[in-house]
Design a protein around this motif. Structure first.
Motif, PDB file in Angstrom:
ATOM      1  N   GLU A  22      16.863 -20.819 -15.827  1.00  0.00           N
ATOM      2  CA  GLU A  22      16.361 -20.340 -16.964  1.00  0.00           C
ATOM      3  C   GLU A  22      17.274 -20.396 -18.223  1.00  0.00           C
ATOM      4  OE1 GLU A  22      12.988 -17.315 -18.341  1.00  0.00           O
ATOM      5  OE2 GLU A  22      14.390 -16.602 -16.841  1.00  0.00           O
TER       6      GLU A  22
ATOM      7  N   ASN B 136      17.947 -23.410 -19.952  1.00  0.00           N
ATOM      8  CA  ASN B 136      16.762 -23.901 -20.847  1.00  0.00           C
ATOM      9  C   ASN B 136      15.594 -24.711 -20.053  1.00  0.00           C
ATOM     10  OD1 ASN B 136      17.849 -22.972 -23.342  1.00  0.00           O
ATOM     11  ND2 ASN B 136      19.189 -24.648 -23.207  1.00  0.00           N
ATOM     12  N   TYR B 137      15.509 -24.191 -18.698  1.00  0.00           N
ATOM     13  CA  TYR B 137      14.308 -24.858 -18.017  1.00  0.00           C
ATOM     14  C   TYR B 137      13.296 -23.610 -18.050  1.00  0.00           C
ATOM     15  CZ  TYR B 137      17.023 -28.383 -15.368  1.00  0.00           C
ATOM     16  OH  TYR B 137      17.673 -29.295 -15.109  1.00  0.00           O
ATOM     17  N   TYR B 138      12.117 -24.237 -18.204  1.00  0.00           N
ATOM     18  CA  TYR B 138      10.937 -23.372 -18.330  1.00  0.00           C
ATOM     19  C   TYR B 138      10.659 -23.176 -16.494  1.00  0.00           C
ATOM     20  CZ  TYR B 138       6.319 -21.549 -18.986  1.00  0.00           C
ATOM     21  OH  TYR B 138       5.111 -20.541 -19.053  1.00  0.00           O
TER      22      TYR B 138
ATOM     23  N   CYS C 143       2.265 -28.989 -18.035  1.00  0.00           N
ATOM     24  CA  CYS C 143       3.546 -29.116 -18.574  1.00  0.00           C
ATOM     25  C   CYS C 143       3.596 -30.244 -19.283  1.00  0.00           C
ATOM     26  CB  CYS C 143       4.887 -28.915 -17.614  1.00  0.00           C
ATOM     27  SG  CYS C 143       4.947 -27.340 -16.931  1.00  0.00           S
TER      28      CYS C 143
ATOM     29  N   VAL D  90       7.937 -29.148 -23.368  1.00  0.00           N
ATOM     30  CA  VAL D  90       8.419 -28.864 -21.978  1.00  0.00           C
ATOM     31  C   VAL D  90       8.925 -29.876 -21.328  1.00  0.00           C
ATOM     32  CG1 VAL D  90       7.629 -27.433 -20.068  1.00  0.00           C
ATOM     33  CG2 VAL D  90       6.539 -26.739 -22.019  1.00  0.00           C
TER      34      VAL D  90
ATOM     35  N   VAL E 252      11.405 -28.234 -16.302  1.00  0.00           N
ATOM     36  CA  VAL E 252      10.678 -27.081 -15.433  1.00  0.00           C
ATOM     37  C   VAL E 252      11.271 -26.797 -14.285  1.00  0.00           C
ATOM     38  CG1 VAL E 252       8.361 -26.526 -14.341  1.00  0.00           C
ATOM     39  CG2 VAL E 252       8.476 -28.047 -16.601  1.00  0.00           C
TER      40      VAL E 252
END
Length: 287
Positions: free
Chosen positions: A22, A25-27, A44, A51, A54
């Motif tokens: 996270e 910068n990962y969802y 997504c 996005v 992920v």
């Protein structure tokens, strides 16, 4: 889109891993039922928001729904959604220790002991582990080392062998590390402890390193040991071993073993292996 599925043993560090991703910068989504993976991935992909990275955790907490994982992976593949599986593991002893420290029950130990739950989970995750792209054993890892490892994989793109190598210096006076796979004795080297100006330093200090490495026998030993390890390590990888503890001992675990361990670690780090250095006895009371 980059789609990462985090799974593995309960207590091995999946919660920490999802937080690290996270921060990269990962969802992120934790504890997702595997049956929802295809729908979530499509959501997504079609999102109006940008996005493109992920990460989700899907593990044994899903209970009976975890069996849907393999079917969901096939659906993802059929839809052209590329995914990578990150599997986190740790030794049974370390997992038991972590659960006892946190005073939490294992999700599969409702009617048994913690070790019963761990063994059942290993059986249920056996096939998932085989299919994983990355396997990280966190037994001897600190949080900072896990962060560095995930940064290497998901930011730098450095693909390492799925073998964690712990190089551990130790003192024979305190006992051989119980989890050792390979043990080497460097007490044949001259001992800096008996040099007055060196005894209060350690193998992390240059003056001690220079003294230990000033002997031809030190260089010869390192050359022969590295040569043997470079022969052995690929065979451990082929056999599926994910965690190897190489212990190097001297009398007190502060001078010779620390110097040699650091030198071996420096050499192996350039060979595409994960290296964790642990100087077990370096801070223990002087003789």
């Amino acid at each position: 889109m980059e789609f990462v599925i985090i799974t593995g043993m309960s207590g091995a560090g999946k919660s920490q891993a999802i937080k690290i991703l996270e921060d990269l910068n990962y969802y992120c989504m934790d504890n997702m039922p595997p049956a929802l993976l295809p729908n979530f991935a499509e959501l997504c992909v079609s999102s109006s928001k940008d996005v493109n990275k992920v990460a989700v955790v899907a593990d044994i907490r899903s209970g009976i729904f975890f069996k849907d994982l393999f079917n969901s992976l096939e659906i993802l593949r059929s839809k052209g959604i590329l995914y990578r599986i990150l599997y986190l593991d740790a030794s049974d002893d370390e997992l038991v220790k972590r659960y006892k420290e946190q005073r939490r029950p294992h999700p599969l130990s409702a009617t048994g002991t913690i070790i019963d739950g761990i063994q059942e989970e290993r059986y249920k995750l056996e096939e998932v582990k085989k299919r994983s792209d990355y396997i990280i054993d966190t037994t001897n890892m600190k949080l900072g080392q896990l962060k560095e490892e995930l940064h290497n994989i998901f930011v730098q793109g450095n693909i390492l062998y799925n073998l964690n190598i712990t190089l551990m210096s130790f003192g024979y006076k305190y006992g051989i590390p119980q989890d050792s796979d390979l043990v080497f004795d460097v007490r044949f080297l001259p001992n800096p402890f008996y040099i007055e100006e060196l005894k209060d330093f350690t193998g992390n200090d240059k003056n001690v390193q220079d003294y230990v490495m000033s002997f031809d026998s030190s260089e010869v030993f390192i050359d022969k040991l590295v040569d043997m390890l470079l022969f052995l390590l690929p065979h451990y990888v082929i056999e599926g071993k994910t965690n190897l503890v190489i212990s190097i001992g001297c009398t007190g675990g502060k001078h010779r073993s620390v110097t040699i361990t650091n030198r071996i670690a420096s050499i192996l780090s350039g060979q595409n292996y994960r290296i964790i250095v642990n100087h077990r006895d370096i801070t223990k009371q002087k003789r």
